[in-house]
Write a protein that holds these residues in place. Sequence first.
Motif, PDB file in Angstrom:
ATOM      1  N   SER A  89       0.572  -1.478   0.269  1.00  0.00           N
ATOM      2  CA  SER A  89      -0.488  -0.116  -0.197  1.00  0.00           C
ATOM      3  C   SER A  89       0.857   1.857  -0.018  1.00  0.00           C
ATOM      4  CB  SER A  89      -0.926   0.375   1.228  1.00  0.00           C
ATOM      5  OG  SER A  89      -0.668   0.267   2.265  1.00  0.00           O
ATOM      6  N   ARG A 121      -1.165  10.190   9.164  1.00  0.00           N
ATOM      7  CA  ARG A 121      -2.598  10.238   9.289  1.00  0.00           C
ATOM      8  C   ARG A 121      -2.397   9.903  10.434  1.00  0.00           C
ATOM      9  NH1 ARG A 121      -7.464   6.850   7.714  1.00  0.00           N
ATOM     10  NH2 ARG A 121      -9.019   7.456   8.376  1.00  0.00           N
ATOM     11  N   GLU A 142     -12.566   7.595  14.524  1.00  0.00           N
ATOM     12  CA  GLU A 142     -12.967   9.022  13.939  1.00  0.00           C
ATOM     13  C   GLU A 142     -13.855   9.598  14.062  1.00  0.00           C
ATOM     14  OE1 GLU A 142      -9.772  10.597  10.675  1.00  0.00           O
ATOM     15  OE2 GLU A 142     -11.438   8.998  10.068  1.00  0.00           O
ATOM     16  N   ARG A 145     -17.602   6.854  14.479  1.00  0.00           N
ATOM     17  CA  ARG A 145     -17.151   5.737  13.395  1.00  0.00           C
ATOM     18  C   ARG A 145     -16.109   4.487  13.871  1.00  0.00           C
ATOM     19  NH1 ARG A 145     -19.826   8.246   8.018  1.00  0.00           N
ATOM     20  NH2 ARG A 145     -21.637   9.259   8.786  1.00  0.00           N
ATOM     21  N   PHE A 147     -13.022   1.538  13.218  1.00  0.00           N
ATOM     22  CA  PHE A 147     -12.611   0.470  12.542  1.00  0.00           C
ATOM     23  C   PHE A 147     -11.581  -0.258  12.719  1.00  0.00           C
ATOM     24  CE2 PHE A 147     -13.292   5.259  10.277  1.00  0.00           C
ATOM     25  CZ  PHE A 147     -14.010   4.968   9.236  1.00  0.00           C
ATOM     26  N   SER A 171      -6.724  -2.955   4.214  1.00  0.00           N
ATOM     27  CA  SER A 171      -7.768  -2.127   4.105  1.00  0.00           C
ATOM     28  C   SER A 171      -7.068  -0.698   4.712  1.00  0.00           C
ATOM     29  CB  SER A 171      -8.615  -3.005   4.668  1.00  0.00           C
ATOM     30  OG  SER A 171      -8.918  -4.043   4.113  1.00  0.00           O
ATOM     31  N   LEU A 173      -6.419   1.820   7.360  1.00  0.00           N
ATOM     32  CA  LEU A 173      -7.682   2.377   8.065  1.00  0.00           C
ATOM     33  C   LEU A 173      -9.052   2.590   7.683  1.00  0.00           C
ATOM     34  CD1 LEU A 173      -4.951   4.855   9.976  1.00  0.00           C
ATOM     35  CD2 LEU A 173      -6.215   2.974  10.922  1.00  0.00           C
ATOM     36  N   ASN A 174      -9.611   1.529   7.429  1.00  0.00           N
ATOM     37  CA  ASN A 174     -10.978   1.536   6.295  1.00  0.00           C
ATOM     38  C   ASN A 174     -11.503   0.791   6.591  1.00  0.00           C
ATOM     39  OD1 ASN A 174     -10.677   4.705   5.172  1.00  0.00           O
ATOM     40  ND2 ASN A 174      -9.181   3.527   3.751  1.00  0.00           N
ATOM     41  N   ARG A 176     -13.541  -0.877   8.048  1.00  0.00           N
ATOM     42  CA  ARG A 176     -15.367  -1.698   9.658  1.00  0.00           C
ATOM     43  C   ARG A 176     -15.797  -2.296  10.549  1.00  0.00           C
ATOM     44  NH1 ARG A 176     -20.034   1.966   5.527  1.00  0.00           N
ATOM     45  NH2 ARG A 176     -18.013   3.376   4.167  1.00  0.00           N
ATOM     46  N   HIS A 197     -20.904   1.424  10.630  1.00  0.00           N
ATOM     47  CA  HIS A 197     -20.239   1.895  12.053  1.00  0.00           C
ATOM     48  C   HIS A 197     -20.320   2.924  12.980  1.00  0.00           C
ATOM     49  CE1 HIS A 197     -18.777   3.786   8.534  1.00  0.00           C
ATOM     50  NE2 HIS A 197     -17.710   3.820   9.034  1.00  0.00           N
TER      51      HIS A 197
END
Length: 444
Positions: A89, A121, A142, A145, A147, A171, A173-174, A176, A197
């Motif tokens: 990534s 981030r 965050e 929501r 994760f 994935s 930090l996405n 859920r 989420h």
Amino acid sequence: MRGFLVLSLTLAGACTLLACGHDAESPAQTASLLPVALDRLPEAAQCSECHPVVVGKWLRHGMADALGEIEVGRTAAAPSKTWVEHAASGLRYRVEADPSGAWILAQELVTLVPGLPPPRREIPLRARIGAGVQDTAFAAVEQGRWFFSPLEFMRGAGWVHAPFQQIGNGSGLNFRITADCLGCHTDAALPHPFPAHDLQDLPLRGISCAACHGDASAHLRRMRGAESVRDGEDFGVLNPSDLPAARQLDLCARCHLEGDALLDLQPPPSAPWKPGEDLLARRAVLVARDPGPQPAFVSQVQRLTLSACFRGSPEMSCTTCHDPHLPPRLQPRERQISACMECHAELQHPSLDAAATTRDCIACHMPQVEPFDLPGARIADHWIRKQPVPIVGSNEFREHESPEGNWETFHYRDGDPSSLTPRGLEFLRAMALAEHDSTAPVAD
């Protein structure tokens, strides 16, 4: 068959069912596994009025502590001193902490603007998922929501990539976290918000007595004298040992039978499943037709039902070998061996020794293996065989036991009735194949 289906994949379970304590460990590994404070499980606190020994056992169980705060001493995870790179990534990750809390950092591997540091981030870590017997996952939150953290903490290995990071580019930090993800970590009432989420300040508590014994409010009233017990009336609480073997298995299968896909047969807002009800009438579980030598991390019920011991013992359930209230890591090994000897007392086995822990029934016929969906972990393979098939080669992560979709619908025993027609089963399989992006053929 109901026309509305909800499909859950194995991956979320592999990421989260990481601390139920399936296997024995050394004292050094369990030193930081503290008993759960009684006030964190209100139902258990009420039960302890009359059952202090049983509740005391349960407070040491990983399931009682499967969702909680990130506390010093309750998890072995320490802030990472170095970055953990994820080349696919182009990112790297690190966990930091101070007295105010912990957070996960994500940073680009490559500097985009000369002279400036790479973009990064930062998201606070809100909760620990799992008691940390082998591995601990974390929830990054965050704006309310939830994760999954891309890093998890594995005993003996430190910070490692979560399983979902090993698929494609990961994935990050996405990934859920929904209420369905947490259903095996708490028996508290879970919200079903939109988006799914958006869990906000969800109370953090593990699994209490109600998960297996049901609502005990009537029982408490009767035992405290606030409500009389009439002749022929029960005590207002479920004793699982009174259930048929299949309904006892349901209690464990709810979280220890995941297969390659789960499909709910009753849509919301159906009443939640309750202990004593037929679990497989509400849920279809698709498992590999040809199970391999490596199990999935949460496949204990599935693997047990493959065993000749189970198939030849109509009353066999998980509690045949396990004390349901005491974590397996603390159970005397002699308990499991004595269960074997009830049927095999006549065997003259040269290695059979109830006091041994290296050459006994369990070590040879339920060996410790690395699950295919959680590299680095070790679990006892519950497929009891005379000669377990050796695992050849290193274990590379796989999301599914049968990636090509060669599945069948799970049932405990041959001949168990099914509420689904053959065409209904093919419909479920087609939905699961579509969800898994599989091109395997489906019957007309």
